[in-house]
Design an enzyme around this catalytic site. Structure first.
Site, PDB file in Angstrom:
ATOM      1  N   HIS A 192       2.017  22.542 104.487  1.00 22.18           N
ATOM      2  CA  HIS A 192       1.382  22.984 105.740  1.00 22.18           C
ATOM      3  C   HIS A 192       0.095  23.749 105.480  1.00 22.18           C
ATOM      4  O   HIS A 192      -0.374  24.474 106.345  1.00 22.18           O
ATOM      5  CB  HIS A 192       2.383  23.816 106.547  1.00 22.18           C
ATOM      6  CG  HIS A 192       3.641  23.064 106.855  1.00 22.18           C
ATOM      7  ND1 HIS A 192       3.698  22.062 107.789  1.00 22.18           N
ATOM      8  CD2 HIS A 192       4.876  23.134 106.311  1.00 22.18           C
ATOM      9  CE1 HIS A 192       4.921  21.565 107.816  1.00 22.18           C
ATOM     10  NE2 HIS A 192       5.654  22.195 106.920  1.00 22.18           N
ATOM     11  N   CYS A 226      -1.118  62.507  97.967  1.00 21.26           N
ATOM     12  CA  CYS A 226      -1.563  63.825  97.523  1.00 21.26           C
ATOM     13  C   CYS A 226      -0.339  64.641  97.128  1.00 21.26           C
ATOM     14  O   CYS A 226       0.695  64.594  97.784  1.00 21.26           O
ATOM     15  CB  CYS A 226      -2.330  64.596  98.581  1.00 21.26           C
ATOM     16  SG  CYS A 226      -3.880  63.837  99.019  1.00 21.26           S
TER      17      CYS A 226
END
Ligand code: M6R
Length: 586
Positions: free
Chosen positions: A487, A2
């Protein structure tokens, strides 16, 4: 997150100044925007819109006081009603707010029971009704605002605008806010860059301070309401570097600025690099922390310090460091990296470390920012204002800083500077050939996923590159340690999946090449980034070897790729969806 802007003074051009201020702050949030400006006839002009402020206009009228806001939604969707400013039931108070009022639900219920009519779903609106409620029994506005302060909780920065009184009350706790003053004109903004076109004479409010501004001057109050002196400072940077100039987007402007930014560090920051190296040398453990891109710079730092300076430097993500600090000691050093110096997750962790009396060294791009002010030693990147949401020049500047500190620790600063100079030349070559990367982007823009692999410091580069691509192009991009393929990761590879491989000629070269063969065997489109071509690559991007500084041009390739992918998909790279440049709420 903001952007807040306010003007009070002698000029009658408040409308255009507020609009310009909001445009300068739009990078902080661009869901919606709004203004509340007092007209010369005494009425309050309020206008709110959904979407980016862009080239928006508001009717032109004379005014010398008003506020504006550009929003990044937290509580309540993106609607006109939820846009700021919020006005009380009587129309006599308007507020703009950045942060979160944590106890808003209870306050709202209570105020509704007392008859207040809410027109939004935001937490922010409770502030203005609370002011109105307190005013029923208290006419002194300073006391009203003190009471307000004691009733709201959370990290907040706000301007309360009293049009009849022609004054502002500014409150800060957590979220940043700065006031600029020149003659009898006052500018208030979430970030100094919006004030710099008018003055470099600024005061950064500290937490729990409150500032009153009216035509008769300013008064600063501490957390107990006692008056104190606001010590203004003169910022050394100018508004010029924050302009887009001839460029279509800030992102490409900032990518192209990198050679100059990096050279400046080599030429002017030797003393600061020596100071940082000395602090690390004498610390009982150093902990590099940062969020997002800064965190990937920190991770790269751990590899660079290990390899070049033979030092183990710890690393933690800024938002996680809070949970890892129980072992910090008085002589531990926290080295926080943040472009903005306002990232709440980094600051919150740092505050906890300070409570344990650890020392804080910061490297930011924002003189006067919260992190800059709270540090025992503060270093500046001097990269010029970075406006695009995707961080580019700040990242490479952070890497250069860390790289040179590591070399300073190893007593080889001249070598470090030589490698960075080579990296700068390589970046210039890449920039000259950027149309090739644009073509590649057009080719791969249709893909749902892109993978980026590397080992060692190139693994850190892969993570940063993936973030750059995903945040501006919305393509799912993942960086992986090349050794992790087998993996599990390799299950993701399909025919034609683009896989970018960072393969500098260092100790990782052969093993990374094996990964190229493994993904190629599964049908991937292998994009090799290296100084040496290999037949396994379907596409080859040559990057000259610059020792461990090769990470810098490698990431520049990903920055350019991310930018052109966004263009290929017709997206605005400067303002990606759901994001804001500065993350000042948790
Ligand atoms: O201002 P900071 O460097 O502390 O910001 C940290 C992150 O929010 C920031 O790097 C973010 O990840 C960028 N959008 C990345 O391009």
């Amino acid at each position: 997150m903001c952007g807040i802007f306010g003007y009070l003074g002698t000029k009658n051009t408040a409308t255009s100044m507020i609009l310009d201020g909001l445009k300068a702050l739009e990078y902080r949030g661009y869901d919606s925007w709004g203004v509340a400006i007092k007209k010369e006839d005494g009425t309050l002009f309020v206008q709110k819109h959904i979407g980016k402020i862009g080239n928006a206009r508001i009717p032109s009228f004379h005014s010398h006081i008003g506020i504006g806001h550009t929003r990044w939604a937290t509580h309540g969707g993106v609607t006109e009603a939820n846009a700021h400013p919020h006005i009380d039931c009587t129309g006599k108070v308007a507020i703009v707010h950045n942060g979160i009022v944590e106890n808003f639900e209870g306050l709202k219920l209570d105020l509704q029971n007392k008859g207040h009519r809410f027109s939004s779903e935001t937490d922010s609106e409770v502030i203005v009704h609370l002011i109105e409620e307190i005013q029923k029994t208290q006419s002194d506005l300073t006391i009203v605002m003190q009471k307000l302060r004691s009733k709201i909780s959370g990290m907040n920065a706000l301007i309360a605008f009293f049009p009849e009184d022609e004054s502002f009350y500014i409150i800060k706790n957590g979220s940043p806010i700065v006031v600029g003053s020149v003659d009898d004109d006052y500018f208030i903004a979430s970030d100094a860059s919006a004030i710099l076109p008018y003055t470099n004479n600024v005061y950064f409010l500290e937490d729990n301070e409150m500032l009153h501004i009216s035509q008769s001057g300013i008064s600063l109050f501490d957390n107990l309401g006692a008056k104190k002196i606001a010590k203004f400072t003169k910022l050394s940077y100018s508004a010029k570097s924050a302009e887009k100039g001839e460029y279509k987007h800030y992102m490409i402007k900032e990518i192209l600025e990198q050679p100059k930014v990096l050279k400046n560090i080599i030429d002017t920051q030797t003393h600061e690099i020596e100071i940082a190296a000395d602090l690390i040398k004498h610390a009982y453990g150093t902990y590099l922390i940062g969020c997002g891109t800064a965190s990937y710079a920190c991770l790269a730092g751990t590899y660079l310090f290990s390899k070049i300076a033979k030092r183990h430097i710890n690393f933690a993500i800024g938002s996680e460091f809070s949970y890892l600090i129980d072992f910090l000691k008085e002589n531990s050093l926290v080295f926080a990296l943040s472009q903005s110096g306002e990232t709440i997750d980094t600051i919150a962790s740092v505050k906890k470390a300070i409570k344990r009396k650890s020392k804080l060294l910061s490297l930011t791009n924002s003189e006067g920012s919260t992190l800059y002010r709270m540090s025992d030693t503060n270093l500046l990147l001097h990269a010029g204002t970075e406006k695009a949401v995707a961080s580019t020049k700040a990242y490479t500047a952070q890497i250069v800083y860390l790289y040179l500190i590591a070399h300073q620790l190893a007593d080889s600063l001249d070598d470090g500077k030589k490698h960075v100079t080579q990296a700068i030349h390589t970046i210039k070559n890449l920039i000259e050939q950027k149309s090739k990367i644009e073509l590649l982007a057009k080719e791969i823009a249709k893909h749902k996923s892109i993978f980026i692999l590397g080992r060692g410091v190139s693994y850190a580069a892969a993570l940063e590159s993936a973030l750059k691509i995903k945040e501006v192009s919305y393509i799912h991009a993942e960086g992986f340690a090349a050794g992790e393929l087998k993996h599990g990761v390799i299950a993701l590879i399909e025919k034609e999946t683009p896989v970018i491989l960072f393969n500098p000629e260092d100790e990782t070269y052969e093993d990374t090449l094996s990964a190229a063969h493994e993904v190629k065997a599964r049908g991937a489109h292998v994009i090799g980034v290296s100084s040496k071509n290999d037949k396994v690559y379907d596409t080859f991007i040559e990057v000259k070897n610059c020792a461990d500084a090769t990470i810098i041009p490698n990431v520049v390739i990903a920055q350019l790729l991310g930018y052109y992918l966004a263009l290929a998909k017709n997206l605005d790279p400067d303002m990606p969806r759901n994001l804001a440049k500065s993350v000042t709420v948790k």
